[in-house]
Design a protein around this motif. Structure first.
Motif, PDB file in Angstrom:
ATOM      1  N   LYS A 129       0.506  -1.474   0.306  1.00 42.34           N
ATOM      2  CA  LYS A 129       0.008  -0.237  -0.053  1.00 42.34           C
ATOM      3  C   LYS A 129       0.935   1.456   0.361  1.00 42.34           C
ATOM      4  O   LYS A 129       0.586   2.341  -1.143  1.00 42.34           O
ATOM      5  CB  LYS A 129      -0.704  -0.626   1.297  1.00 42.34           C
ATOM      6  CG  LYS A 129      -1.998   1.464   1.668  1.00 42.34           C
ATOM      7  CD  LYS A 129      -2.643   1.778   2.553  1.00 42.34           C
ATOM      8  CE  LYS A 129      -3.307   0.201   3.047  1.00 42.34           C
ATOM      9  NZ  LYS A 129      -4.785   0.673   3.782  1.00 42.34           N
ATOM     10  N   LYS A 133       4.006   1.715  -1.027  1.00 37.73           N
ATOM     11  CA  LYS A 133       4.694   1.828  -2.424  1.00 37.73           C
ATOM     12  C   LYS A 133       3.816   2.200  -3.913  1.00 37.73           C
ATOM     13  O   LYS A 133       4.079   2.815  -4.607  1.00 37.73           O
ATOM     14  CB  LYS A 133       5.006   0.205  -2.762  1.00 37.73           C
ATOM     15  CG  LYS A 133       6.255  -0.049  -1.846  1.00 37.73           C
ATOM     16  CD  LYS A 133       7.013  -1.469  -2.364  1.00 37.73           C
ATOM     17  CE  LYS A 133       8.506  -1.927  -1.618  1.00 37.73           C
ATOM     18  NZ  LYS A 133       8.631  -2.962  -1.930  1.00 37.73           N
ATOM     19  N   ARG A 134       2.225   2.418  -3.256  1.00 39.73           N
ATOM     20  CA  ARG A 134       0.938   2.546  -4.105  1.00 39.73           C
ATOM     21  C   ARG A 134       0.868   3.758  -3.891  1.00 39.73           C
ATOM     22  O   ARG A 134       0.129   4.043  -4.753  1.00 39.73           O
ATOM     23  CB  ARG A 134      -0.146   1.592  -4.318  1.00 39.73           C
ATOM     24  CG  ARG A 134      -0.149   0.311  -4.504  1.00 39.73           C
ATOM     25  CD  ARG A 134      -1.533   0.099  -4.927  1.00 39.73           C
ATOM     26  NE  ARG A 134      -2.010  -0.326  -3.395  1.00 39.73           N
ATOM     27  CZ  ARG A 134      -2.415  -0.824  -2.852  1.00 39.73           C
ATOM     28  NH1 ARG A 134      -1.333  -2.038  -3.300  1.00 39.73           N
ATOM     29  NH2 ARG A 134      -2.891  -0.926  -1.938  1.00 39.73           N
TER      30      ARG A 134
END
Length: 698
Positions: free
Chosen positions: A429, A431-432
């Protein structure tokens, strides 16, 4: 059915809801938004809601049940269609046939994608099966302080029975995921007819056959828990063991916080620059001044939503409220070891609890910092995140208060907390998240920002990620200039830059609002165009005070803050081509602009070793949108060139090499170039004038 509540807000608008009755998804979003509007019901970004509808399967034309649920991330208070997932309910439930147990949780999240009905869905969250495995058309999963207090009490299950009798189920703490969905399903099977389930150390599940019924069920359950806790507190007489430390009066608290914030920010930014938030709310002071602070604070928070944003525990400062805030050396002698001890403890927590597959350790600095007698500070990557972390810790304080009133507060075991904090799904999450903007984590102050060049600069810096304090002498202009921005992006301060005390107050506001200062852009100005015989002492003094002395006082005060932070900084002077070019009828203005330019060179030479960069942007001929052209300056310049005021824009455009009109936004781009691109430039002058050979600096 009563719609009057003491501890929650009843926000259901029947007229609004009736207008949505033919669209159950829209009604579910409406319910979500009004639940999220009351922070006593759920935290920002916390909880999730769902509804189930009958839709036509585009592959078979058969009617199928579809579950609509909040997707990964987001906030129910602002939830819209782009933030939800639509899944085939039967396919989601069929995943029970392939579930391999607790070690299979991460794989199951990937399988949720095979259940997608709506191809525009947001990524399904880890809580998806908790909604899908329950049969109810409408479900709320919320994190009310009162319910988490019940969930975090040492005798949580007993308290649940005492409050709701046999109408509520209870399941012990378990990490969110598919197995927790199975536990909820089992709890319902064992307790048919219950109206909801308390999740140990976590939160609440409630439901209904209609969206309104679900909403009312949630409010009633929360109200009952709140009433129960209120009576317990009243019976106990005091909370948190009573008061140990007496608060400073509010003015002194704010003064102390403003002075300390840059030091804390610098220390909290040892790995990544941070933005700050301060609060001295009554519930905060009650907790941080209490006898039980020393016992409760190290225990950490219980609800995963809390500690994911606040870290497992706060840093409590061992400073007296009356410590001399101007004695930086003494303060650092206390703060440096305190921060180092916190970082070391966090590293030990990581090393002790890490798994073979755990992501690398994250920033070990504290998010929440408590100063008894003064207030609570929070630091994060941006203002919104810092503010929300503060709000979450206040939620945690409320939970501790309630749990202590019921029996005693319990937090999650460290390993359980670690497994959530460093869950691979949580890492995915993170990294998004969108890439940060060039000026993210920067705090900027722009003078003369009520309009014209200053406003354009402020707009540009905000657009590039900075938090900005807009300053101007006219409050109405500032209100207009900031009305499009939330206080998480920009605030304003009325300031006469000829008044050193006003500048000092403005910079204190910057520290209180955002934690310190990184960028100062002196754009406040005026222009007086007269021959020497007509230039009065008042004209001369005004130009010197606004342009030169104002710049000096801003730099002097800002540098003190930058030195506390030890993070470098930028000072930019908006001067003028007139500081380089000898033009007619311009002795007062041109001299002041030249002084600004040379002050920049002097400061650059002095401050360079501290990584404080000082540069100049020279505009010329910025007529459109510029405030100084609204007064006598335009007539003075027109007279100097023997033309009319109406001819000035064309005159200035034609005289530069590019034959271009220069706009405020062009000056803003010049400022951004120095801040976001030319990050190894100091003592420099950038001319933004379309090319004026007589103003070339080399």
């Amino acid at each position: 059915m009563t719609t009057t509540f003491k501890y929650v807000d009843y926000l259901w608008d029947k007229h609004k809801a009736d207008s949505l009755k033919d669209d159950q998804v829209a009604l579910f979003l409406y319910r979500s938004n009004i639940l999220g509007a009351d922070l006593r019901i759920t935290n920002y970004g916390g909880g999730n809601t769902s509804c189930k509808t009958i839709e036509k399967d585009p592959l078979t034309n058969n009617n199928v049940e579809v579950m609509w649920v909040k997707g990964s991330g987001g906030d129910i208070g602002t939830l819209n269609r782009s933030g939800i997932s639509g899944l085939y309910t039967d396919k989601l439930r069929a995943l029970k046939n392939v579930y391999g147990g607790l070690t299979d949780e991460d794989r199951m999240v990937g399988l949720f994608n095979h259940c997608i009905y709506d191809l525009n869905s947001k990524a399904p969250s880890i809580d998806t099966p908790l909604h899908g495995l329950l049969p109810f058309p409408h479900i709320d999963h919320l994190h009310p302080d009162a319910l988490i207090a019940v969930a975090a009490a040492a005798d949580s299950e007993q308290a649940t029975k005492e409050i709701w009798g046999n109408t509520m189920g209870w399941v012990p703490w378990q990490r969110p995921g598919f197995d927790l969905g199975l536990q909820l399903e089992k709890c319902l099977e064992n307790n048919p007819g219950i109206r909801g389930i308390v999740l140990g150390s976590h939160g609440l599940f409630t439901w209904g056959t209609t969206s309104y019924e679900c909403y009312m069920n949630s409010l009633e359950v929360i109200e009952m828990a709140s009433e129960y806790i209120s009576k317990k507190i009243e019976e106990k007489g005091s909370v948190f063991g009573g008061q140990k430390v007496e608060s400073l009066v509010r003015e002194e608290r704010l003064e102390k916080a403003a002075s300390l914030m840059p030091l804390l920010r610098g220390l909290a930014s040892s790995e990544n620059a941070m933005i700050g938030h301060f609060t001295d709310a009554p519930e905060v002071l009650e907790f941080i001044n209490s006898n039980d602070l020393e016992r409760l604070a190290p225990m950490g928070t219980s609800c995963p939503d809390h500690f994911l944003r606040t870290k497992i525990q706060p840093l409590v400062l061992s400073l007296s409220p009356n410590a001399n805030s101007s004695d930086t050396k003494h303060l650092l002698s206390v703060l440096n070891p305190a921060f180092e001890e916190y970082r070391q403890a966090y590293k030990e927590y990581y090393e002790t609890c890490k798994r073979s597959y755990s992501p690398a350790m994250r920033d070990p600095n504290p998010v929440i910092i408590i100063y008894p007698g003064v207030g609570m500070f929070s630091f994060a990557k941006n203002k919104q995140t810092a503010r929300v972390a503060s709000e979450f810790y206040i939620n945690a304080i409320n939970v501790m208060r309630g749990a202590e009133a019921i029996s005693s507060y319990t937090s999650l075991p460290r390993q359980e907390a670690f497994d959530i904090e460093y869950w691979l799904l949580e890492e995915a999450k993170l990294k998004r998240m969108p890439k940060e903007k060039p000026l993210s984590r920067k705090i900027a102050l722009v003078t003369g920002a009520g309009g014209g060049i200053g406003k354009a600069i402020a707009d540009k810096l905000i657009a590039e990620g900075a938090n900005v304090i807009l300053a101007d002498i006219a409050e109405e202009r500032l209100k207009e200039a900031t009305k499009e921005y939330s206080s998480d992006l920009a605030t304003y301060g009325v300031c006469d830059v000829t008044n050193a005390k006003a500048i000092d107050e403005l910079l204190k506001k910057s520290c209180l609002d955002f934690g310190g200062i990184d960028i100062v852009v002196h754009s406040a100005g005026l222009a007086i165009s007269k021959p020497i015989a007509d230039t009065t002492d008042n004209d001369w003094d005004l130009l010197q005070n606004v342009l030169v002395k104002g710049q000096f006082d801003l730099a002097k005060n800002a540098v003190q803050i930058m030195r506390k932070q030890n993070m470098g900084g930028d000072i930019i002077s908006i001067a003028s081509k007139n500081g380089l070019v000898s033009g007619p009828n311009n002795v007062g203005y041109g001299t002041a602009k030249a002084a600004q330019q040379h002050m920049v060179r002097l400061l650059a030479a002095e401050l360079g070793p501290e990584q404080i960069r000082v540069n100049t942007v020279n505009p010329d001929g910025v007529i459109v949108g510029s405030k100084i052209w609204e007064g006598d300056w335009a007539k003075g310049r027109a007279d100097a060139y023997g033309i009319s005021v109406e001819e000035l824009p064309a005159h200035y455009a034609k005289r530069n090499l590019l034959n271009q009109i220069i706009y405020p936004e062009d000056i803003a781009n010049g400022v951004f170039a120095l801040l976001g691109i030319l990050n190894k430039t100091t003592g420099n002058i950038i001319n933004v004038d379309g090319g004026m050979p007589n103003a070339f600096v080399r």
